[in-house]
Design a protein around this motif. Structure first.
Motif, short mmCIF file in Angstrom:
data_model
loop_
_atom_site.label_atom_id
_atom_site.label_comp_id
_atom_site.label_asym_id
_atom_site.label_seq_id
_atom_site.Cartn_x
_atom_site.Cartn_y
_atom_site.Cartn_z
N GLU A 4 -21.88 -0.90 -4.22
CA GLU A 4 -21.35 0.36 -4.73
C GLU A 4 -22.08 1.59 -4.18
OE1 GLU A 4 -24.47 -1.11 -7.66
OE2 GLU A 4 -22.87 -1.98 -6.45
N CYS A 7 -20.57 4.07 -1.46
CA CYS A 7 -19.47 4.96 -1.82
C CYS A 7 -19.99 6.40 -1.98
CB CYS A 7 -18.81 4.50 -3.11
SG CYS A 7 -17.52 5.61 -3.73
N HIS A 9 -17.86 8.88 -2.91
CA HIS A 9 -16.92 9.50 -3.85
C HIS A 9 -16.09 10.61 -3.20
CE1 HIS A 9 -18.56 7.27 -7.28
NE2 HIS A 9 -19.70 7.39 -6.62
N CYS A 10 -15.66 10.37 -1.96
CA CYS A 10 -14.91 11.38 -1.21
C CYS A 10 -13.47 11.51 -1.69
CB CYS A 10 -14.94 11.07 0.28
SG CYS A 10 -14.12 9.50 0.71
N GLY A 11 -12.92 10.41 -2.24
CA GLY A 11 -11.54 10.44 -2.74
C GLY A 11 -10.47 10.00 -1.76
N GLU A 26 -8.49 8.51 -13.13
CA GLU A 26 -9.67 8.15 -12.35
C GLU A 26 -10.21 6.78 -12.75
OE1 GLU A 26 -12.55 9.39 -9.35
OE2 GLU A 26 -10.69 10.31 -10.01
N ARG A 31 -12.55 4.74 -6.82
CA ARG A 31 -13.71 5.60 -7.02
C ARG A 31 -14.20 5.53 -8.46
NH1 ARG A 31 -13.13 11.93 -5.60
NH2 ARG A 31 -11.84 11.88 -7.50
N GLY A 32 -13.26 5.53 -9.40
CA GLY A 32 -13.64 5.44 -10.81
C GLY A 32 -14.28 4.11 -11.16
N ALA A 35 -17.75 4.08 -9.81
CA ALA A 35 -18.61 4.91 -10.65
C ALA A 35 -19.07 4.16 -11.89
CB ALA A 35 -17.89 6.19 -11.04
N LYS A 38 -21.81 1.82 -10.87
CA LYS A 38 -23.06 2.56 -10.61
C LYS A 38 -23.75 2.96 -11.91
CE LYS A 38 -22.51 4.75 -6.08
NZ LYS A 38 -22.43 6.05 -5.37
N CYS A 59 -11.12 3.76 3.35
CA CYS A 59 -12.50 4.20 3.09
C CYS A 59 -13.26 4.51 4.39
CB CYS A 59 -13.25 3.13 2.31
SG CYS A 59 -14.97 3.57 1.96
N TYR A 65 -15.10 -3.14 -1.07
CA TYR A 65 -14.60 -3.03 -2.43
C TYR A 65 -14.16 -4.39 -2.99
CZ TYR A 65 -11.69 -1.58 -6.34
OH TYR A 65 -11.13 -1.44 -7.58
#
Length: 333
Positions: A4, A7, A9-11, A26, A31-32, A35, A38, A59, A65
């Motif tokens: 993780e 990542c 978190h660029c979207g 999200e 990404r969610g 998170a 994490k 990505c 992932y």
């Protein structure tokens, strides 16, 4: 460093994710989900992932992932029971046939999605030089496709043995870590030193990623096909097959035999079946299937080339006409 942590978190993954597309939440995005891992918190999003891994292709940081979800998910009794059943296609056939009078919501969902089943095909010639591996759902739901694949391979001069069983992709995606490894180990022993043609393209992709030497039916077809076929199709790209490039091979076969392809918008957008996902999260599954059907219909072509059985069932569920490459080539062999 955990999976993780790469990542940023660029979207970029958001619009590639079918569950985010239908929920705009999200929580239900890659990404969610990352998170939540994490932060070490529990999230329903881990369970709502369809495991299509389209986010991996989007990505820019190369987040693994699929592996992350595989490691984070835990076994659940119902899913484990369903996977155990699918390891034995003949038993699954008998139980589904016997369940015709039952009215539970789970059985109704299965029967609506899989309206007909056949006994898996047994076939073995003396001294076979090709093993045909249909995959569990293909063997159960698309026996005609298996017969067509067998006919095509035999027409090229090969002796064939059909090996029915399960590659373990569902187990892997749903957190059955030990059993998914066992199934791959069993197949390694069965396949050792043999030429294997795999009929379900997502199974082909999973087995290749797990180190098995298998040939997808599209690859076998590309090396052996001849003649011309007068047909127009649009193509659905099964998610895992697309990740390793097998969908490009399918298009190469189309060009070689002269089939006209009308591309749909986002051919690799998830079909909505998600393996067994359609059973466990029917509301999200139905919304994803609806979007997929709209993308197909906008192409103006109702005949959809699909090389993976769960995808084909999802397309048929929405009133479309799926056809496997083996059906196109095998019926004229």
């Amino acid at each position: 460093m955990g999976l993780e942590d790469s990542c940023v978190h660029c979207g970029f993954c958001l619009e590639s994710c079918p569950t985010y597309v239908v929920t705009r939440s999200e929580i239900h995005s890659p990404r969610g989900r990352i998170a939540s891992v994490k932060l070490g918190i529990s999230s329903v999003g881990i369970e709502t992932c369809m495991f299509c891994r389209r986010c991996e292709a989007a990505c820019p940081s190369g987040v693994e992932y699929g592996r992350l979800i595989h490691l984070r998910r835990e076994e659940q009794p119902l899913r484990k029971a369903m996977n155990l059943l699918m390891e034995r296609p003949k038993l699954a056939y008998r139980l589904l046939k016997a369940s015709s009078g039952l009215n539970s919501s789970l059985i109704k969902r299965i029967r609506d999605f899989i309206p007909s089943v056949d006994s898996p095909l047994d076939y073995r010639e003396d001294n076979p030089n090709v093993l045909l591996f249909p995959g569990c759902l293909m063997a159960l739901s698309f026996r005609k496709t298996v017969e067509n694949a067998l006919r095509f391979i035999k027409s090229k001069g090969y002796k064939v043995e059909i090996v029915n069983g399960c590659c373990g992709l569902s187990h892997y995606s749903e957190g059955e870590k030990k059993r998914s490894e066992e199934l791959i180990g069993n197949l390694k022993e069965k396949f050792k030193g043999r030429r294997v043609v795999s009929l379900s393209s997502n199974c082909s992709a999973h087995m290749r990623e797990m180190g098995l030497q298998v040939e997808d039916f599209s690859e076998f077809a590309l090396a052996h096909v001849n003649g011309r076929v007068n047909m127009t199709v649009t193509i659905h790209d099964p998610c895992h097959a697309n990740l390793i490039g097998l969908t490009k091979v399918t298009r190469d076969v189309m060009r070689k035999v002269g089939i006209k392809v009308v591309e749909m918008d986002e051919p690799s957008f998830e079909c909505g079946a998600g393996g067994g996902y359609f059973l466990y999260h029917p509301e999200i599954s139905d919304e994803v299937m609806k979007i997929k059907a709209e993308k197909v219909k906008k192409s103006g072509v109702n005949l959809v080339l699909s090389t993976n059985p769960a995808c084909s069932l999802a397309l048929a569920f929405k009133g479309l006409k799926p056809v496997h490459l083996a059906d196109i080539l095998g019926e004229s062999a």
